[in-house]
Design a protein around this motif. Structure first.
Motif, PDB file in Angstrom:
ATOM      1  N   GLY A  11       0.805  -1.219   0.000  1.00 14.38           N
ATOM      2  CA  GLY A  11       0.000   0.000   0.000  1.00 14.38           C
ATOM      3  C   GLY A  11       0.838   1.268   0.000  1.00 14.38           C
ATOM      4  O   GLY A  11       0.339   2.342  -0.323  1.00 14.38           O
ATOM      5  N   ARG A  12       2.110   1.147   0.354  1.00 11.24           N
ATOM      6  CA  ARG A  12       2.951   2.341   0.441  1.00 11.24           C
ATOM      7  C   ARG A  12       3.910   2.476  -0.729  1.00 11.24           C
ATOM      8  O   ARG A  12       4.738   3.393  -0.754  1.00 11.24           O
ATOM      9  CB  ARG A  12       3.761   2.300   1.744  1.00 11.24           C
ATOM     10  N   LEU A  13       3.814   1.566  -1.698  1.00  4.84           N
ATOM     11  CA  LEU A  13       4.705   1.664  -2.856  1.00  4.84           C
ATOM     12  C   LEU A  13       4.294   2.856  -3.718  1.00  4.84           C
ATOM     13  O   LEU A  13       3.112   3.134  -3.894  1.00  4.84           O
ATOM     14  CB  LEU A  13       4.629   0.370  -3.678  1.00  4.84           C
ATOM     15  N   SER A  14       5.283   3.527  -4.239  1.00  6.14           N
ATOM     16  CA  SER A  14       4.995   4.698  -5.073  1.00  6.14           C
ATOM     17  C   SER A  14       4.376   4.279  -6.404  1.00  6.14           C
ATOM     18  O   SER A  14       4.829   3.315  -7.036  1.00  6.14           O
ATOM     19  CB  SER A  14       6.287   5.472  -5.330  1.00  6.14           C
ATOM     20  N   PRO A  15       3.347   5.000  -6.868  1.00  6.85           N
ATOM     21  CA  PRO A  15       2.749   4.702  -8.171  1.00  6.85           C
ATOM     22  C   PRO A  15       3.748   4.906  -9.315  1.00  6.85           C
ATOM     23  O   PRO A  15       3.507   4.431 -10.423  1.00  6.85           O
ATOM     24  CB  PRO A  15       1.607   5.730  -8.273  1.00  6.85           C
ATOM     25  N   GLU A  16       4.810   5.592  -9.047  1.00  3.75           N
ATOM     26  CA  GLU A  16       5.789   5.805 -10.126  1.00  3.75           C
ATOM     27  C   GLU A  16       6.666   4.587 -10.323  1.00  3.75           C
ATOM     28  O   GLU A  16       6.949   4.191 -11.448  1.00  3.75           O
ATOM     29  CB  GLU A  16       6.644   7.026  -9.809  1.00  3.75           C
ATOM     30  N   ALA A  52      -0.009  -0.232  -7.693  1.00  5.84           N
ATOM     31  CA  ALA A  52      -0.803   0.885  -7.181  1.00  5.84           C
ATOM     32  C   ALA A  52      -2.210   0.872  -7.778  1.00  5.84           C
ATOM     33  O   ALA A  52      -3.195   1.129  -7.080  1.00  5.84           O
ATOM     34  CB  ALA A  52      -0.110   2.209  -7.492  1.00  5.84           C
ATOM     35  N   ALA A  53      -2.295   0.539  -9.057  1.00  4.59           N
ATOM     36  CA  ALA A  53      -3.592   0.593  -9.735  1.00  4.59           C
ATOM     37  C   ALA A  53      -4.545  -0.502  -9.275  1.00  4.59           C
ATOM     38  O   ALA A  53      -5.762  -0.361  -9.342  1.00  4.59           O
ATOM     39  CB  ALA A  53      -3.389   0.504 -11.243  1.00  4.59           C
TER      40      ALA A  53
END
Lengths: 237, 237
Positions: free
Chosen positions: B189-194, B200-201
């Motif tokens: 849940g804390r991983l960057s969407p980048e 993240a999606a």
DNA sequence: AACCTTACGTCAACACCATTGACGTGTAAA
DNA sequence: TTTACACGTCAATGGTGTTGACGTAAGGTT
């Protein structure tokens, strides 16, 4: 006291042990992997690992909260090696097949560790990268998110489950492994065709087929089924 | 001294323990199963089993050579229960589905015995009966022998591999199991969407889907793929 | 160069584990 | 009634993971 573990990034004072070793998370993981590979899964104990490192056993607790955390680090290391040099080709089926076979194969290289760690969710860097990549393959192949997630789950669990299964067989002492292979002739070969007609009819095929892992074929079946679920059938077929 | 175990058939002098219990192989196996079912995976130790039986812990060694022998006896009991009351319906897909889910489910009820025994070929009566039955389903569905054998192999290995996999997760100490479930929120849940756009999606879907076993869906995929391999689709459907 | 702070290696101790050898009681056969 | 020995019990061994206390030496600060 609460936290005796310092995260790897913030470490500063690397003090050599009495026996002259300079510890690090990396060194400990690699030593653990070597210990397991050489002397079996049961050889991995805090005291033995300490001895192999040339340090007091409890020094480990400066690097890992407990042995479970260490095991997760070992598992992640293996996952990392499975992805080494892999790159997506753009063909989802080729990519999934390759990843599945790599994961399975890499765990076979460390059977004892695999049997111990293949069923854990580590949440560590190599694992998150693998999750990201597999999801990427599925989503860019056009699977809608809910389906992509289900397929991801089935795919990963299948690869890990077979990896652990086959690793456990490899990790048996040679004598026990030999004996288990013989069962197909010694026991199944002697079953009466009246009580076990289907076994009797297929025995040579059975005995031959059961020598290898069932994973490659199971993987192909899964890929074929997944292809049929793909929303827009590509010209490929 | 060498042999302190007396085979069950030759026992004669059944002396009650201090607490009044009269021991037997059967009572010990059943008590072990109950202990596992009631108090979780970690509850099965020689000492605790002794306490549950109302006997000195070491009295067990009069009935089983070591804890591994005890666990195998327990596992054998489980295999029996998995097939209890099963009968072929004539529809191969229904039958395979039922058998797969039963095998998987029965192992789940006794996780640590499953984790230990699911990868062994026992050659004992319950196992041979299962092999015979599964081969029977496939062959009378019209699959030619070489294909039937390959499918049998993939099917059984997948059922056992998932059973062991899921059992191992259940067999973790509660603290570790809790933590593993949290990883999906705490870490993923804390991983960057980048860096991890695909994770993240799909995070909510992922976290929800990973809570259950991937086996049922994997089984359906396999059955679908197998259906496509069937030589002549019968009028049935 | 002297000073602090504290990371971290070490030690001792705890509670648990499986397993073994010795012992004597009470059972069941003779 | 006697006798042999099966088997429940006890004590002890050597393993396990883990924690708390302690002191030393490493690094940053001055």
């Amino acid at each position: 006291m609460s936290e005796r573990v310092v995260p790897e990034g913030r470490r500063q004072r690397r003090r050599p042990t009495k026996q002259g070793a300079v510890l690090s998370e990396r060194l400990i993981v690699e030593t653990a992997l070597r210990l397991i590979a050489q002397h079996g899964a049961e050889a991995l104990s805090v005291r033995r690992l300490g001895a192999a490192l040339g340090a007091d056993p409890t020094a480990l607790y400066r690097y890992f909260r407990n042995t479970d955390a260490l095991l997760l680090a070992v598992a992640d290391e293996i996952i990392g090696r499975a992805q080494e040099g892999w790159a997506a080709t753009g063909d989802w089926r080729t990519d999934l097949r390759e990843l599945g076979l790599r994961i399975h194969g890499c765990y076979q290289a460390y059977p004892q560790a695999a049997a111990l760690a293949a069923h854990r969710t580590t949440g560590r860097p190599y694992e998150t990268r693998a999750v990201e990549r597999i999801l990427g393959v599925l989503r860019s192949a056009g699977f809608p998110d809910p389906l992509a997630v289900r397929i991801y789950h089935a795919f990963v669990d299948q690869a890990l489950a077979f990896a652990a299964q086959d690793a456990a067989a490899l990790a048996l002492p040679p004598a026990a492994r030999e004996k288990e292979a013989e069962v197909w002739h010694a026991v199944y070969g002697r079953l009466s065709p009246e009580t076990h007609p289907n076994v009797a009819a297929t025995l040579p095929l059975l005995a031959a087929d059961m020598r290898d892992s069932g994973y490659p074929f199971a993987l192909e079946l899964m890929l074929a089924a997944v292809a049929a679920l793909r929303p827009e059938p590509s010209p490929e077929g």
